[in-house]
Design a protein around this motif. Structure first.
Motif, PDB file in Angstrom:
ATOM      1  N   ALA A 181      40.645  54.140  40.447  1.00 25.73           N
ATOM      2  CA  ALA A 181      40.925  52.857  39.662  1.00 25.73           C
ATOM      3  C   ALA A 181      42.236  52.986  39.379  1.00 25.73           C
ATOM      4  O   ALA A 181      42.666  51.530  39.944  1.00 25.73           O
ATOM      5  N   ALA A 182      43.418  53.896  39.790  1.00 28.01           N
ATOM      6  CA  ALA A 182      44.382  53.737  39.582  1.00 28.01           C
ATOM      7  C   ALA A 182      45.131  52.871  40.620  1.00 28.01           C
ATOM      8  O   ALA A 182      46.122  52.593  41.303  1.00 28.01           O
ATOM      9  N   LEU A 183      44.874  52.670  42.112  1.00 29.60           N
ATOM     10  CA  LEU A 183      44.530  52.244  42.969  1.00 29.60           C
ATOM     11  C   LEU A 183      45.168  50.219  42.984  1.00 29.60           C
ATOM     12  O   LEU A 183      45.942  49.503  43.432  1.00 29.60           O
ATOM     13  N   SER A 184      43.768  49.476  41.789  1.00 22.44           N
ATOM     14  CA  SER A 184      44.337  48.660  41.486  1.00 22.44           C
ATOM     15  C   SER A 184      45.530  48.660  40.662  1.00 22.44           C
ATOM     16  O   SER A 184      46.021  46.814  40.479  1.00 22.44           O
ATOM     17  N   ASP A 185      46.300  49.084  39.790  1.00 25.65           N
ATOM     18  CA  ASP A 185      46.777  48.971  38.715  1.00 25.65           C
ATOM     19  C   ASP A 185      46.654  48.216  38.175  1.00 25.65           C
ATOM     20  O   ASP A 185      48.063  47.343  37.870  1.00 25.65           O
ATOM     21  N   GLY A 186      45.810  47.532  37.246  1.00 21.02           N
ATOM     22  CA  GLY A 186      45.352  46.177  36.435  1.00 21.02           C
ATOM     23  C   GLY A 186      45.577  45.513  37.583  1.00 21.02           C
ATOM     24  O   GLY A 186      45.012  43.975  37.057  1.00 21.02           O
ATOM     25  N   ALA A 187      45.244  44.912  38.683  1.00 18.68           N
ATOM     26  CA  ALA A 187      45.570  43.817  39.613  1.00 18.68           C
ATOM     27  C   ALA A 187      44.134  42.993  39.595  1.00 18.68           C
ATOM     28  O   ALA A 187      44.497  42.295  39.578  1.00 18.68           O
ATOM     29  N   LEU A 188      43.219  43.922  39.567  1.00 18.49           N
ATOM     30  CA  LEU A 188      41.895  43.729  40.030  1.00 18.49           C
ATOM     31  C   LEU A 188      40.878  44.417  38.992  1.00 18.49           C
ATOM     32  O   LEU A 188      41.243  45.604  38.930  1.00 18.49           O
ATOM     33  N   ASP A 189      40.286  44.057  38.278  1.00 18.89           N
ATOM     34  CA  ASP A 189      38.942  43.814  37.668  1.00 18.89           C
ATOM     35  C   ASP A 189      38.367  44.976  38.850  1.00 18.89           C
ATOM     36  O   ASP A 189      37.084  44.532  38.780  1.00 18.89           O
ATOM     37  N   LEU A 190      38.493  46.494  38.981  1.00 18.31           N
ATOM     38  CA  LEU A 190      37.479  47.271  39.960  1.00 18.31           C
ATOM     39  C   LEU A 190      35.891  46.966  39.763  1.00 18.31           C
ATOM     40  O   LEU A 190      34.825  46.211  40.211  1.00 18.31           O
ATOM     41  N   ARG A 191      35.620  46.782  38.334  1.00 18.62           N
ATOM     42  CA  ARG A 191      33.905  47.240  38.471  1.00 18.62           C
ATOM     43  C   ARG A 191      33.210  45.838  38.228  1.00 18.62           C
ATOM     44  O   ARG A 191      32.524  45.425  38.957  1.00 18.62           O
ATOM     45  N   ASP A 192      34.117  44.186  37.883  1.00 20.62           N
ATOM     46  CA  ASP A 192      33.179  43.536  37.960  1.00 20.62           C
ATOM     47  C   ASP A 192      33.463  42.999  39.546  1.00 20.62           C
ATOM     48  O   ASP A 192      32.664  42.168  40.878  1.00 20.62           O
ATOM     49  N   PHE A 193      34.583  43.448  40.260  1.00 18.51           N
ATOM     50  CA  PHE A 193      34.848  43.027  42.233  1.00 18.51           C
ATOM     51  C   PHE A 193      33.313  43.398  42.839  1.00 18.51           C
ATOM     52  O   PHE A 193      32.681  42.850  42.923  1.00 18.51           O
ATOM     53  N   PHE A 194      33.345  44.411  42.626  1.00 14.24           N
ATOM     54  CA  PHE A 194      32.208  45.266  43.368  1.00 14.24           C
ATOM     55  C   PHE A 194      30.887  44.586  42.891  1.00 14.24           C
ATOM     56  O   PHE A 194      30.076  44.624  43.881  1.00 14.24           O
ATOM     57  N   LEU A 195      30.612  44.959  41.374  1.00 11.71           N
ATOM     58  CA  LEU A 195      29.512  44.195  40.822  1.00 11.71           C
ATOM     59  C   LEU A 195      28.837  42.925  41.506  1.00 11.71           C
ATOM     60  O   LEU A 195      27.854  42.926  42.212  1.00 11.71           O
ATOM     61  N   ASP A 196      30.188  41.859  41.235  1.00 10.98           N
ATOM     62  CA  ASP A 196      29.300  41.527  42.214  1.00 10.98           C
ATOM     63  C   ASP A 196      29.798  40.214  43.722  1.00 10.98           C
ATOM     64  O   ASP A 196      29.285  39.120  44.336  1.00 10.98           O
ATOM     65  N   HIS A 197      30.661  41.461  44.749  1.00 10.41           N
ATOM     66  CA  HIS A 197      31.393  41.347  45.999  1.00 10.41           C
ATOM     67  C   HIS A 197      29.749  41.777  46.753  1.00 10.41           C
ATOM     68  O   HIS A 197      29.161  42.790  46.824  1.00 10.41           O
ATOM     69  N   PRO A 198      28.917  40.427  47.877  1.00 10.24           N
ATOM     70  CA  PRO A 198      27.776  41.179  48.788  1.00 10.24           C
ATOM     71  C   PRO A 198      28.416  41.912  49.669  1.00 10.24           C
ATOM     72  O   PRO A 198      27.335  42.267  50.159  1.00 10.24           O
TER      73      PRO A 198
END
Length: 132
Positions: free
Chosen positions: A60-77
């Motif tokens: 999770a630290a990789l995004s450092d707040g630049a990207l909402d990882l949970r939403d990104f992966f939920l929405d990415h096909p």
């Protein structure tokens, strides 16, 4: 028998942690693993790689707040399943596509439980417990 065609992406800044997670997958006979060390590399592979990933395992630290990882992966096909670890500040998700773990690093038991969801043909001995 594991599905050896599954594509797995591991993203963590620390080389040692990427290698440790990759070895856990190797112990379970998964070898199509791509390790990356930055969010930019991860996004490039997912957005422009031309192939989908069956599983993304990311610190999770990789995004450092630049990207909402949970939403990104939920929405990415292009991503079928994701495990976000060391995710103390990320709210848990009720969907099986994205799992959030507070653990600093996934261990073998965590990877086995995860793969029971990702690779349903894998014979899993024991009880499947949700990742915390």
């Amino acid at each position: 028998m594991p599905n050896k065609a599954l594509r797995i992406l591991i993203a963590d800044e620390q080389h040692f942690q990427r290698m440790r997670i990759e070895r856990l997958f190797n112990r379970l006979d998964y070898y199509r693993v791509a390790p990356v060390q930055s969010l930019a590399e991860l996004l490039t592979l997912i957005e422009y790689g031309g192939v989908s990933f069956d599983l993304v395992v990311i610190n999770a630290a990789l995004s450092d707040g630049a990207l909402d990882l949970r939403d990104f992966f939920l929405d990415h096909p292009q991503v079928h399943h994701a495990l976000i670890y060391d995710g103390l500040l990320i709210p848990a998700c009720g969907q099986q596509k994205v799992q959030v773990s507070a653990a600093a690093l996934p261990d073998l038991a965590c990877i086995q439980r995860l793969m029971a969801t990702v690779d349903p043909q894998l014979p899993f001995v024991g009880t499947v417990i949700s990742v915390r």
